[in-house]
Structure formats: structure tokens, C-alpha cells
Design an enzyme around this catalytic site. Structure first.
Site, PDB file in Angstrom:
ATOM      1  N   HIS A 490       6.630  11.545  57.260  1.00  0.00           N
ATOM      2  CA  HIS A 490       6.862  10.620  56.065  1.00  0.00           C
ATOM      3  C   HIS A 490       8.198  10.765  55.286  1.00  0.00           C
ATOM      4  O   HIS A 490       8.596   9.924  54.737  1.00  0.00           O
ATOM      5  CB  HIS A 490       5.836  10.831  55.038  1.00  0.00           C
ATOM      6  CG  HIS A 490       5.382   9.597  54.147  1.00  0.00           C
ATOM      7  ND1 HIS A 490       6.234   8.669  53.823  1.00  0.00           N
ATOM      8  CD2 HIS A 490       4.153   9.263  53.736  1.00  0.00           C
ATOM      9  CE1 HIS A 490       5.750   7.805  53.299  1.00  0.00           C
ATOM     10  NE2 HIS A 490       4.346   8.015  53.334  1.00  0.00           N
ATOM     11  N   ARG A 491       8.936  11.640  55.742  1.00  0.00           N
ATOM     12  CA  ARG A 491      10.568  11.858  55.775  1.00  0.00           C
ATOM     13  C   ARG A 491      11.270  10.911  55.914  1.00  0.00           C
ATOM     14  O   ARG A 491      12.464  10.291  55.474  1.00  0.00           O
ATOM     15  CB  ARG A 491      11.055  13.242  55.651  1.00  0.00           C
ATOM     16  CG  ARG A 491      10.439  14.337  55.094  1.00  0.00           C
ATOM     17  CD  ARG A 491      10.884  15.612  55.575  1.00  0.00           C
ATOM     18  NE  ARG A 491      10.801  15.808  56.915  1.00  0.00           N
ATOM     19  CZ  ARG A 491      11.242  16.739  57.515  1.00  0.00           C
ATOM     20  NH1 ARG A 491      11.819  17.778  56.979  1.00  0.00           N
ATOM     21  NH2 ARG A 491      11.016  16.933  58.873  1.00  0.00           N
TER      22      ARG A 491
END
Length: 518
Positions: A490-491
Site C-alpha cells: 500500500h506504500r
């Protein structure tokens, strides 16, 4: 007075720190030649044979089999003799020269594997000779047992010669090579007989009371794992070679109940990239309270999964897809003449759909650089395929998969499959991956929450294809359905991007004609 040289454990992969000595192929007092295998070493990435960089006599084995040794630690001492030819010193007279097996290679690496590394090697192939009735391997019968040395500097892969099939590097710990006059009689004669398709010699191996059964190293390891005595089997392969099927049949036993075959749609996937799962006898299953050492591939996998799970914030999304049209296209594609000789599997179309979707969403094919606090968008897709092998889970990858046609991709996946099954996946093939597919459908599993391969930002799980009731054109029909699960970092990939990417993969599998619009 002889000159003593010590051979240090090299880095047989990329950045490995240690390796376990599975077994020694030489003993103290043996005479060895340049490039003769000394021992079998298992690292976190591969099991390989280490060839000797020196010619001489073994004076000391510095570690016992089963010992884990740090890279750079001396493992064997060889007396090269006062007048024996030896590789030119690299500087201090203690290391092999650049270009030799065991010496420095371009890019600061070390040439350690036979058949890999720089081609400017000075290694010489030792003569093949007959010893105690075991004929020298040859493609044509020889009227005389006299030695038949290979041309000096002969190099397979050049001069029009065809490289013989590579033998798997999985260790054989049930038997040990018998040596006479510095020659590997049993091991070399058998290996060449199998590689060249020659019939096995009827003569017993010198120094043994019975013949050594003919089987390739991966088959021997499978037999060890399943507790099967190879000497009690009769091989069904060419020339009496024992096959995997012979071992698994012996392990199941004559009284074992037959295992019901899985449905066609699932068994279609079982031969993609994960070896068939054989029934494991109770003797091969760890007993309660037993401690199993964690090392090699298992140790590396555990460390990588922990690092990935606790450094990358995982998000997993799921999608159920009607793949009836894809399965029909698969049948039509397999019948085309250009696909003759290659396997056209459902996984091939899943891989192609992922590659097309990655072209539309390049951020998915990227990685997070923690040190620089940057996102690295890769210029090509190195498609990793998670494969279960007897040594554990490995993830080899197809370099530049996005630049391959469907036929080329099918051939590349087929080659990757056979190499992984044989246990001879090169360390370089397991590095540099950018995105991965894990085929959990081979076990009849619908879906899961896969963990990212370290350094990657996405992994797609492909579930079993099943016949299920499905609403199609307003009516309930029996359709072929599968489930996809996409885990992403999700980064790098936010929810919208991950959802669009997964939706595109599903659309391409549901209606392959959509690819024309991509």
C-alpha cells in the site's frame, strides 16, 4: 615438497553468506583434477556441486558433511605438488586466477558453477578412461578400452557441439562415489550413461557388492524423503533408469488405496509449475515432538516472509471471474500449429492478462526503495512464478516477460517448469523478479492472501477453475469460474490502482477479446 592450497567456500549465489555441505565427493588421499566436483553445497537458493580449482591430492577435509560454513572459509586442503601445474596466482599466490572456476569473474563475482561464469576459462576436461570393466562413456562403441581424452579446451556451446543435458544438482546422500586412481567410477559412468541415453553397464561398481541403481539426483532425493530403497526397485525408464513414478509407486505401497483423481479443470493446472503431490508415507512425516532443523531454502523463505510481512503494508483484494471463454480459447489455441510442442495451460493466459494489465498500470510493476525513500518503476516485467519443489518454495522468474509473444511466453514457462522440477534452477533465475503469480489452484484451493515476494509490490494468487452455477445473460448457467486474489504494497499501490489492475486482469480472463482494445 608439495604445495598446499586451501579452497574457500565461494558465494554461489548473489550475496549469500553461508552454505551447508551436503556431502563430500572426495576423500583424503584422492587425486583430483581441475573442475572435478569436490562436494555438494546447499544454500538458500540452490544445491550445487563445487568444482576444484586445483589439481593435486586431497590432504584434509576441514568440515564434516552437514556443517554450515560461512562464505570465504577454507573447506578443503589440496596438495598441488611441487612441479604440478596449478592455476596462475591472482596476486598473493593463494587464489585462483581470474576466469578460472573459483576465481574472480566480471563484476566482482566468483565463477563457481560448471557451465556458468566467463567463457574465457582455462579449465581442461580430464580424459575419460575405462576402469575395471566400466567403459568410458561415448556416443559410439569403442573397440579399445584405451583412454580417449577430450580435445584440450573443448567447450560445449561453441564450435557446433551440442551441450549434453544438465544433470540436476540435488544431492545423493544414499550412496557415495567410488574412486580408483582419482576417478569417479560409479558416479561419472552412471551420469554419462543417463545423460547420453546409453544402456547401463551390467558390471557391478568396483568396491561394492551390488550394483548402484540408476537414477537421477532429484529422484534419489525424492526416494530419501519418502523412505524408498532404490536398490529394491526395477527402473521403468530407458536402460532401466528409475523414474519419479517408480519411487512414488513404491512409496504408496501395493496396499495403499488409490487416490481419486481431481476434476479435469483442476488437474489441468497440476502440471503447470508445481510438481505433482505424491502420497507421503507415515515414515516420512515428522513425528510429534521431533525437531526439524530450519536451513537452506526453508530458512531463507522464512526470513523473507517475515521481512516482507512486517515491512510492507499488505492489502489483499479478491475477484471471482467467469473464465469459460478463456478455457474455450485455450482449447482452440492449443490446436494451432505454432503452439505444437509447448504446453498451453490456463496459467499461460493468467500470466498474459497480468502482463497486459501491468502495461496499463506500470506503477504495479515497481518497488519501494527504503534507503532513498523512492519508488522504483521497473522498465520491464520479470514475471515470478511460485513453485513448490522437494527443497521448498522457490520463485524463479521469466526475464522480460512483457516483451514475449504468447508462444514465447508458453515456451519460457515450460522451460521454467522443467528446470524447477529437476531441481537445477540457477540462482540468477531466482533474483530480479518484479511481480509474481502463485498458482494455488493446483491443490484445489480457491484463493488465499499471498505474501509479497520481498522487493516487489504485487502478487496475484490464481485459484482452482471449477464448474459452478453462474448468472449468464440473465439466466443461471453452469460456467467455469475461478477466484483471483491480489496482494499489494500500500506504500506503492493505493486502493484505486490495485482495484483497477485486478479488474483489468479479470476482464481479460472473462472476455479475452478485450485484449484487442489494450
Amino acid at each position: 615438497m608439495g604445495q598446499l592450497r586451501q579452497f574457500k567456500l565461494p558465494d554461489v549465489g548473489e550475496g549469500l553468506t553461508d552454505g551447508e555441505i551436503l556431502q563430500w565427493l572426495v576423500s583424503v588421499g584422492d587425486t583430483v583434477t581441475v573442475n572435478q566436483p569436490l562436494c555438494e553445497v546447499e544454500t538458500a537458493k540452490a544445491a550445487v556441486e563445487l568444482p576444484s580449482p586445483y589439481a593435486g591430492t586431497v590432504t584434509e577435509l576441514l568440515f564434516e558433511a552437514g556443517t554450515t560454513v560461512d562464505v570465504g572459509t577454507p573447506i578443503i586442503t589440496i596438495d598441488t605438488g611441487g612441479d604440478a601445474p596449478a592455476p596462475a596466482p591472482a596476486g598473493d599466490g593463494a587464489e585462483p586466477a581470474a576466469g578460472l572456476i573459483g576465481g574472480a569473474a566480471p563484476g566482482g563475482r566468483t565463477a563457481v558453477l560448471v557451465g556458468y561464469g566467463p567463457r574465457t576459462t582455462e579449465a581442461r576436461r580430464r580424459p575419460r578412461r575405462a576402469v575395471h570393466g566400466v567403459p568410458a562413456p561415448s556416443s559410439s562403441p569403442s573397440p579399445s578400452p584405451s583412454p580417449s581424452p577430450a580435445p584440450v579446451g573443448a567447450d560445449y556451446g561453441s564450435g557446433g557441439q551440442e551441450r549434453p543435458p544438465l544433470l540436476a544438482t540435488a544431492p545423493d546422500m544414499t550412496t557415495k562415489p567410488v574412486r580408483h586412481g582419482g576417478l569417479e567410477v560409479g558416479r561419472q559412468a552412471e551420469a554419462h550413461a543417463i545423460a547420453e541415453g546409453a544402456a547401463p553397464s551390467s558390471a557391478a561398481v568396483p568396491g561394492r557388492g551390488r550394483q548402484r541403481p540408476l537414477a537421477k539426483p532429484p529422484v534419489r532425493k525424492l526416494a530419501r524423503d519418502l523412505g524408498v530403497d532404490l536398490t529394491a526397485l526395477t527402473g521403468s525408464g530407458p536402460g532401466g533408469v528409475i523414474t519419479r513414478e517408480d519411487v512414488t509407486a513404491a512409496a504408496a505401497g501395493p496396499q495403499a488405496p488409490a487416490v481419486d483423481p481431481a476434476p479435469d479443470l483442476t488437474t489441468d493446472l497440476t502440471t503447470d509449475l508445481v510438481p505433482a503431490v505424491a502420497a507421503v508415507p507415515s515414515s516420512a512425516v515428522p513425528s510429534p515432538g521431533e525437531r526439524v532443523p530450519v536451513k537452506g531454502v526453508r530458512k531463507a523463505t522464512a526470513a523473507a516472509m517475515v521481512a516482507s510481512a512486517f515491512t510492507a503494508p499488505h492489502v489483499t483484494e479478491f475477484l471471482t471471474v467467469d473464465v469459460t471463454r478463456m478455457m474455450k480459447l485455450r482449447s482452440r489455441t492449443a490446436a494451432r500449429p505454432e503452439f505444437a510442442g509447448v504446453k498451453v495451460s490456463p496459467l499461460l493466459f493468467v500470466a498474459k492478462a497480468l502482463l497486459l494489465a501491468a502495461r496499463r498500470h506500470p506503477m504495479v510493476n515497481s518497488s519501494w526503495d527504503e534507503a532513498a525513500q523512492e519508488i522504483v518503476v521497473h522498465g520491464q516485467v520479470n514475471l515470478g512464478i511460485a513453485a513448490a519443489t522437494p527443497r521448498g518454495l522457490i520463485v524463479p522468474n521469466v526475464k522480460g516477460a512483457d516483451r514475449l509473444s504468447l508462444v514465447e511466453l508458453a515456451a519460457a514457462l515450460g522451460e521454467l517448469t522443467e528446470t524447477a522440477r529437476a531441481g537445477r534452477t540457477a540462482p540468477a533465475d531466482m533474483t530480479g523478479g518484479t511481480i509474481t503469480i502463485t498458482n494455488v489452484g493446483v491443490f484445489g484451493v480457491d484463493t488465499g492472501t499471498p505474501i509479497l515476494n520481498p522487493g516487489e509490490s504485487a502478487i496475484l494468487a490464481f485459484g482452482a477453475v471449477r464448474e459452478m452455477p453462474w448468472v449468464h445473460k440473465g439466466r443461471i448457467r453452469i460456467r467455469q469460474v475461478t477466484q483471483l486474489a491480489l496482494s499489494f504494497d500500500h506504500r506503492v499501490v493505493d486502493g484505486e490502482l490495485g482495484s483497477r489492475f485486478l479488474a483489468d486482469v479479470g476482464t481479460l480472463l472473462s472476455d479475452p477479446r478485450t485484449a484487442l482494445a489494450y
